[in-house]
Motif scaffolding. Sequence first.
Motif: not given
Length: 428
Positions: A11-12, A14-15, A18, A172, A404-405, A408
């Motif tokens: 996740l980190t 991908r964030v 982006t 994301l 996006i949420s 995630i």
Amino acid sequence: MKIKNIKVDALTKRVGFTVLILVIYHLLTFVTIPGVDSKELLSLQNNSSLTMLSMFSGGSFDNFSIMSMGVTAYITSQIIIQLLQADVVPKLTQWSKEGETGRRKLDQTIRTLTVILGFIQALGIALGINQLTNGQFVIGSSWRNYFVIALLMTSGTFIAMWLADQITEKGLGNGISVIIATGIIAKFPSMTVQVIQNLNSGKDLNYALLTYLILGIIGVTLLIIWFTTSELRIPVQYSRRESMTGKDSYLPLKLIVPGVVPIIFASSILAIPQTLLLMFKSKETSALYKVVNEFFTLQSSAGVVLYGILIIFFTYLYSIVQIEPEKLADNFQKQEAYIPGYTPGVETAAYIKKILNELSLPGSLFLTLVSIIPLLVANNISSSLQVGLSGSSLLIITGVFIEISRQIRGLKMKTNYGTFLNREYDFD
């Protein structure tokens, strides 16, 4: 034996990726095109044609950078190819059924068409703006200059397309939607100033109208969130796994299956005639020019109605394109799954298509009403609001954040399934 985790959280990554792509895109918006006087654009801030194009540029049209066209030509090419592959052009229809190989061929066709449409659109924009500014925009109006400008703008479209693809694959959300949404958000400060200026009655600010506007935006946003997150769950049973798991399985279908895609597609369709009108500004007294200008702008009632019709059309079309009932029914059959009361195969595909059509009615009407009503209100306050604070913009921004949420949450669920299967380790 020592176990050491050497993998950064998915996740980190991908964030961070982006954010990095969006920063790169934003920096490219400062790379201006040579041979033009971008200051002349200040006199065209409320031009309906340029306002529409600005939505797809990610906020880079104001200084006429190489990213000025954004992903407009790419979106238009996608629309054309998707329409043609729906049993219109046999070759494209065949490719759409060939899996990964066919998809690569379709992607290549879309990119080729993007070059052609992008160059024509860029040429039209340069010619049109030069006419609107009485020849003051392009410095030295030779065909060589126009060719270079169009070439640079088309290159910017390809860069935007590639960056959007990178976000979709490694970041994301949907890359195109994310770029458009961030572009709209970037224009909020200037739009807010314009709103306040238009709400001034003499020397005093109309606080009552401002309050109603803020409450309206909050209410519409909450309604969009509720409607966008609603879904229909169709029960699905597995011949072998049902007795083993004892859990209910279902096929979730969102109430608005295609999300914000119909809004983006409808806006893109309206942007095409607006670009052509720029090229023929000198003939604005002709009947044809007046008709096209009346129907393909968000500043007229006829244009708003056409905008709503396009949203409804693309909602129905893209619901089928995105879900692909035949392919979904075929996958069910391969997995020995079925929908209770319907035989696997053709009957299941027909049922899913029927459900999609039923969902498209309320979904398309909701998208249309939310897009049109604030737009009509905005046109009576300030023409610039058609992009900054319209329902379409709220739908795009809200839809992107919701998508996006969801992504995630999916990544978190995947990570929480266990560290052994989801992380890489170094044994030493």
